[in-house]
Design a protein around this motif. Sequence first.
Motif, PDB file in Angstrom:
ATOM      1  N   ASP A   1       0.829  -1.204   0.000  1.00  0.00           N
ATOM      2  CA  ASP A   1       0.000   0.000   0.000  1.00  0.00           C
ATOM      3  C   ASP A   1       0.863   1.253   0.000  1.00  0.00           C
ATOM      4  OD1 ASP A   1       1.067  -0.135   2.526  1.00  0.00           O
ATOM      5  OD2 ASP A   1      -0.850  -0.039   3.588  1.00  0.00           O
ATOM      6  N   ARG A   2       2.065   1.117  -0.550  1.00  0.00           N
ATOM      7  CA  ARG A   2       3.013   2.241  -0.496  1.00  0.00           C
ATOM      8  C   ARG A   2       2.802   3.254  -1.614  1.00  0.00           C
ATOM      9  NH1 ARG A   2       5.754  -2.389   0.092  1.00  0.00           N
ATOM     10  NH2 ARG A   2       6.821  -2.290  -1.925  1.00  0.00           N
ATOM     11  N   TRP A   3       2.060   2.885  -2.654  1.00  0.00           N
ATOM     12  CA  TRP A   3       1.914   3.768  -3.807  1.00  0.00           C
ATOM     13  C   TRP A   3       0.444   3.873  -4.196  1.00  0.00           C
ATOM     14  CZ3 TRP A   3       6.128   6.459  -4.749  1.00  0.00           C
ATOM     15  CH2 TRP A   3       7.362   5.935  -4.365  1.00  0.00           C
ATOM     16  N   THR A   4      -0.394   4.235  -3.252  1.00  0.00           N
ATOM     17  CA  THR A   4      -1.834   4.310  -3.500  1.00  0.00           C
ATOM     18  C   THR A   4      -2.293   5.695  -3.956  1.00  0.00           C
ATOM     19  OG1 THR A   4      -2.216   4.767  -1.145  1.00  0.00           O
ATOM     20  CG2 THR A   4      -2.337   2.455  -1.865  1.00  0.00           C
ATOM     21  N   ASP A   5      -1.373   6.644  -4.025  1.00  0.00           N
ATOM     22  CA  ASP A   5      -1.691   7.988  -4.496  1.00  0.00           C
ATOM     23  C   ASP A   5      -1.016   8.196  -5.845  1.00  0.00           C
ATOM     24  OD1 ASP A   5      -1.885  10.729  -5.020  1.00  0.00           O
ATOM     25  OD2 ASP A   5      -1.705  11.278  -2.903  1.00  0.00           O
ATOM     26  N   GLU A   6      -1.809   8.371  -6.889  1.00  0.00           N
ATOM     27  CA  GLU A   6      -1.222   8.488  -8.228  1.00  0.00           C
ATOM     28  C   GLU A   6      -0.323   9.720  -8.354  1.00  0.00           C
ATOM     29  OE1 GLU A   6      -3.944   9.965 -11.524  1.00  0.00           O
ATOM     30  OE2 GLU A   6      -5.413   9.252 -10.052  1.00  0.00           O
ATOM     31  N   GLN A   7      -0.549  10.738  -7.531  1.00  0.00           N
ATOM     32  CA  GLN A   7       0.326  11.904  -7.579  1.00  0.00           C
ATOM     33  C   GLN A   7       1.713  11.579  -7.030  1.00  0.00           C
ATOM     34  OE1 GLN A   7      -1.362  15.568  -6.142  1.00  0.00           O
ATOM     35  NE2 GLN A   7      -3.323  15.235  -7.188  1.00  0.00           N
ATOM     36  N   ASP A   8       1.800  10.654  -6.079  1.00  0.00           N
ATOM     37  CA  ASP A   8       3.109  10.193  -5.616  1.00  0.00           C
ATOM     38  C   ASP A   8       3.833   9.447  -6.731  1.00  0.00           C
ATOM     39  OD1 ASP A   8       2.636  11.263  -3.114  1.00  0.00           O
ATOM     40  OD2 ASP A   8       1.977   9.369  -2.232  1.00  0.00           O
ATOM     41  N   VAL A   9       3.075   8.648  -7.476  1.00  0.00           N
ATOM     42  CA  VAL A   9       3.661   7.925  -8.607  1.00  0.00           C
ATOM     43  C   VAL A   9       4.163   8.928  -9.648  1.00  0.00           C
ATOM     44  CG1 VAL A   9       3.253   6.231 -10.431  1.00  0.00           C
ATOM     45  CG2 VAL A   9       2.158   5.943  -8.190  1.00  0.00           C
ATOM     46  N   LEU A  10       3.350   9.930  -9.947  1.00  0.00           N
ATOM     47  CA  LEU A  10       3.751  10.954 -10.914  1.00  0.00           C
ATOM     48  C   LEU A  10       5.025  11.663 -10.469  1.00  0.00           C
ATOM     49  CD1 LEU A  10       3.342  12.780 -13.382  1.00  0.00           C
ATOM     50  CD2 LEU A  10       1.757  14.155 -11.998  1.00  0.00           C
ATOM     51  N   ALA A  11       5.144  11.942  -9.181  1.00  0.00           N
ATOM     52  CA  ALA A  11       6.333  12.634  -8.681  1.00  0.00           C
ATOM     53  C   ALA A  11       7.589  11.815  -8.920  1.00  0.00           C
ATOM     54  CB  ALA A  11       6.171  12.943  -7.192  1.00  0.00           C
ATOM     55  N   VAL A  12       7.520  10.502  -8.682  1.00  0.00           N
ATOM     56  CA  VAL A  12       8.672   9.633  -8.942  1.00  0.00           C
ATOM     57  C   VAL A  12       8.977   9.590 -10.434  1.00  0.00           C
ATOM     58  CG1 VAL A  12       9.527   7.253  -8.845  1.00  0.00           C
ATOM     59  CG2 VAL A  12       8.352   8.242  -6.873  1.00  0.00           C
ATOM     60  N   MET A  13       7.941   9.511 -11.259  1.00  0.00           N
ATOM     61  CA  MET A  13       8.154   9.448 -12.700  1.00  0.00           C
ATOM     62  C   MET A  13       8.753  10.746 -13.240  1.00  0.00           C
ATOM     63  SD  MET A  13       7.502   6.447 -13.545  1.00  0.00           S
ATOM     64  CE  MET A  13       7.502   6.605 -15.330  1.00  0.00           C
ATOM     65  N   ALA A  14       8.367  11.872 -12.658  1.00  0.00           N
ATOM     66  CA  ALA A  14       8.972  13.138 -13.063  1.00  0.00           C
ATOM     67  C   ALA A  14      10.447  13.170 -12.688  1.00  0.00           C
ATOM     68  CB  ALA A  14       8.224  14.302 -12.419  1.00  0.00           C
ATOM     69  N   GLU A  15      10.764  12.643 -11.505  1.00  0.00           N
ATOM     70  CA  GLU A  15      12.146  12.668 -11.019  1.00  0.00           C
ATOM     71  C   GLU A  15      13.033  11.685 -11.767  1.00  0.00           C
ATOM     72  OE1 GLU A  15      14.657  11.665  -6.906  1.00  0.00           O
ATOM     73  OE2 GLU A  15      12.503  11.285  -7.005  1.00  0.00           O
ATOM     74  N   ARG A  16      12.546  10.487 -12.005  1.00  0.00           N
ATOM     75  CA  ARG A  16      13.405   9.416 -12.520  1.00  0.00           C
ATOM     76  C   ARG A  16      13.257   9.162 -14.019  1.00  0.00           C
ATOM     77  NH1 ARG A  16      15.923   6.172  -8.684  1.00  0.00           N
ATOM     78  NH2 ARG A  16      15.543   6.923  -6.560  1.00  0.00           N
ATOM     79  N   CYS A  17      12.156   9.647 -14.612  1.00  0.00           N
ATOM     80  CA  CYS A  17      11.920   9.418 -16.031  1.00  0.00           C
ATOM     81  C   CYS A  17      11.884  10.721 -16.815  1.00  0.00           C
ATOM     82  CB  CYS A  17      10.610   8.643 -16.207  1.00  0.00           C
ATOM     83  SG  CYS A  17      10.231   8.142 -17.886  1.00  0.00           S
ATOM     84  N   GLY A  18      11.404  11.767 -16.170  1.00  0.00           N
ATOM     85  CA  GLY A  18      11.373  13.053 -16.844  1.00  0.00           C
ATOM     86  C   GLY A  18      10.046  13.401 -17.479  1.00  0.00           C
ATOM     87  N   VAL A  19       8.948  12.754 -17.034  1.00  0.00           N
ATOM     88  CA  VAL A  19       7.640  13.164 -17.527  1.00  0.00           C
ATOM     89  C   VAL A  19       7.308  14.540 -16.958  1.00  0.00           C
ATOM     90  CG1 VAL A  19       6.871  10.773 -17.742  1.00  0.00           C
ATOM     91  CG2 VAL A  19       6.351  12.048 -15.637  1.00  0.00           C
ATOM     92  N   VAL A  20       6.320  15.191 -17.529  1.00  0.00           N
ATOM     93  CA  VAL A  20       5.955  16.540 -17.118  1.00  0.00           C
ATOM     94  C   VAL A  20       5.468  16.529 -15.676  1.00  0.00           C
ATOM     95  CG1 VAL A  20       4.417  18.487 -17.555  1.00  0.00           C
ATOM     96  CG2 VAL A  20       5.384  17.200 -19.482  1.00  0.00           C
ATOM     97  N   ASP A  21       6.075  17.360 -14.854  1.00  0.00           N
ATOM     98  CA  ASP A  21       5.764  17.404 -13.425  1.00  0.00           C
ATOM     99  C   ASP A  21       4.684  18.451 -13.166  1.00  0.00           C
ATOM    100  OD1 ASP A  21       5.777  17.054 -10.711  1.00  0.00           O
ATOM    101  OD2 ASP A  21       7.652  18.139 -10.366  1.00  0.00           O
TER     102      ASP A  21
END
Length: 268
Positions: free
Chosen positions: A60-80
């Motif tokens: 249950d560590r990633w139940t907020d999609e905005q937390d997922v987006l934050a990691v993807m912005a940091e590690r992948c470079g999607v629009v933050d």
Amino acid sequence: MGRMPKPIETPVPSRAELVDHLVRTRIAGDVATPRDNNLAHYRKLANGDRHYWLGLELGDRWTDEQDVLAVMAERCGVVDDVAHRFGQDTIDPELTVAGLDRLAARLHKAALDRQSVLLATGHPGGLLDVHRATAAALRAAGCEIVVIPQGLVADEGSVWQFADVAVLERGATLWHTHSPAPMAAILDGLAAHDRPQPDLVVADHGWAGCAAQRGLDAVGYADCNDPALFLAEAEGTLQVAVPLDDHVRDPRFYDPMVAYLLDAAGLL
């Protein structure tokens, strides 16, 4: 019979040349995967859809999609920007090259220690030759390329090796799959034959996720709509996740990337 021609060798690009190439070929930069598709996958992962967990146990560590987006912005470079819901999304080419550098360091260690390496892909249309070239370079450096047991089945298909790379085959076709089941079949098959687990797994999709979840050293490539491997890297379960579009128009577009990777790993 005439002599076979030698394969054309791809020149090793500089870092700046590779960044330019990644953007021009849309391996990174403005990629083909639309923003709404990315966000839909982040949401489904956060909602517990295990298809998007890629064999990992995220609890249950990633139940907020905005937390997922934050990691993807940091590690992948999607629009933050949570308000950016549709249209173009991105992969930062500098993050792609940084990921390749981390992957190269792990491949270098594998070569130095003459480790056993298993390579696998759920994206044979895009990444099969990337993994094949990596396997050939590792073997030339003295690594053992793991030969998988025969007769393995998963997801109503067969798990085979082509050009040293494990793939899922069904109906004489190599399948695009996110499933962890084929990797589980390999690892279980090795254990059933009293053979050791690989020292390193180089893969993508659920093949990489399954290996990492089982505690093996695993590295992989991941697209911007496949967040699970980036979350696993953030948590330390997966050693390296390299962000890229994993199926661009021409698989030869990956050749300069592979040349850079193998050169950085000391494998050319």
